[in-house]
Design an enzyme around this catalytic site. Sequence first.
Site, PDB file in Angstrom:
ATOM      1  N   THR A 149      81.283  11.213  37.944  1.00 60.88           N
ATOM      2  CA  THR A 149      82.608  10.633  37.748  1.00 60.88           C
ATOM      3  C   THR A 149      83.577  11.148  38.801  1.00 60.88           C
ATOM      4  OG1 THR A 149      82.305  10.412  35.397  1.00 60.88           O
ATOM      5  CG2 THR A 149      84.539  10.789  36.106  1.00 60.88           C
ATOM      6  N   ARG A 177      78.618   2.362  25.051  1.00 62.81           N
ATOM      7  CA  ARG A 177      78.874   3.808  24.990  1.00 62.81           C
ATOM      8  C   ARG A 177      80.102   4.161  25.844  1.00 62.81           C
ATOM      9  NH1 ARG A 177      79.540   7.918  29.007  1.00 62.81           N
ATOM     10  NH2 ARG A 177      78.901   9.908  28.142  1.00 62.81           N
ATOM     11  N   GLY A 179      82.408   7.531  27.142  1.00 62.12           N
ATOM     12  CA  GLY A 179      82.453   8.998  27.232  1.00 62.12           C
ATOM     13  C   GLY A 179      83.875   9.519  27.159  1.00 62.12           C
ATOM     14  N   ASP A 180      84.076  10.685  27.736  1.00 61.19           N
ATOM     15  CA  ASP A 180      85.377  11.356  27.683  1.00 61.19           C
ATOM     16  C   ASP A 180      86.405  10.757  28.637  1.00 61.19           C
ATOM     17  OD1 ASP A 180      83.493  12.433  29.716  1.00 61.19           O
ATOM     18  OD2 ASP A 180      85.275  13.524  30.366  1.00 61.19           O
ATOM     19  N   GLY A 201      81.486  15.329  33.576  1.00 62.69           N
ATOM     20  CA  GLY A 201      80.406  16.040  32.913  1.00 62.69           C
ATOM     21  C   GLY A 201      79.842  15.252  31.757  1.00 62.69           C
ATOM     22  N   GLY A 203      79.826  13.556  28.763  1.00 68.02           N
ATOM     23  CA  GLY A 203      80.988  13.039  28.052  1.00 68.02           C
ATOM     24  C   GLY A 203      80.984  13.334  26.569  1.00 68.02           C
TER      25      GLY A 203
END
Length: 285
Positions: A149, A177, A179-180, A201, A203
Amino acid sequence: VVRAWSVIVHGGAKTIRPERQIHNRTGCETAAAAAQAVLEGGGSAIDAVEAAILAMEDDPTFNAGYGSVQNADGDIEMDAALMSGVDLSLGAIAAIRGVRHPISVAKALLQDKAVLLVGDGAARYAAEIGAELRADSPPAVPSDEACNTVGCVALDNAGRLAAGTSTGGLNGVRAGRVGDSPIPGCGLYAEDALGGVSFSGDGESILRLALAARIMGDLAALDVQAAVDAAIAQMGRVGGEAGCIALDPRGNAAFAHNSEHFAVGTADPEQGVRTFLNQKEFLDG
Ligand code: ASP
């Protein structure tokens, strides 16, 4: 030290094979220089973060925009977010397909009441604002670099902070899905009085720990390097790899990671543009 302006960018928390290191450095250097040009010209932190991330979204080295990885269905779904530390305005999109620059869609959303749009709704919004469409998939990039990312935090010479993220997610994940990266308090946060942060990283781990929110809480008491170190130390509780960049309100930059490498670029008026592949290089100065 109080800096007139400052910027820090990252290209992912990962292991970077020797032959890929130059691409990661160059990509971070180009992105930091793009933000620098905006900030030196008196531009805003928001515009600087967008400029840095635009450059990285077009660079196949990174898993964002053009270089995004495919999910389990072979589709590319991207997440991005941009936050202003001035008024806590936030634009975030998740699982969007078909746009060239997710960060610019997130930026447009800063003006809207909605904070987070997903999937088809995000794509429809992108069409409404005339967002550019993405080109075909890039040539396969060796994807042993798992977390890839991109992110940026900038401070402008009016004292405004902004933070952004953009990602293609993780390789081979379920469709839908998220992630963070587009979630405030997890993948990013910015608040002028405290600082700004952006993560890369695993997520799911970053989401479960709400890592950006932890850093913001710590920034009231700790210096910025101690705050990012403390956040990365939390990863031991849930497992996985992560890296995080941050600026304090005076423009002091810090980063931490538990991955082998973390591709980072910094720029400020005193030191110009610098790049790092791990924290030791940075702390050794
Ligand atoms: N944090 C991103 C995600 O989980 C992946 C990455 O950092 O590469 O979607």
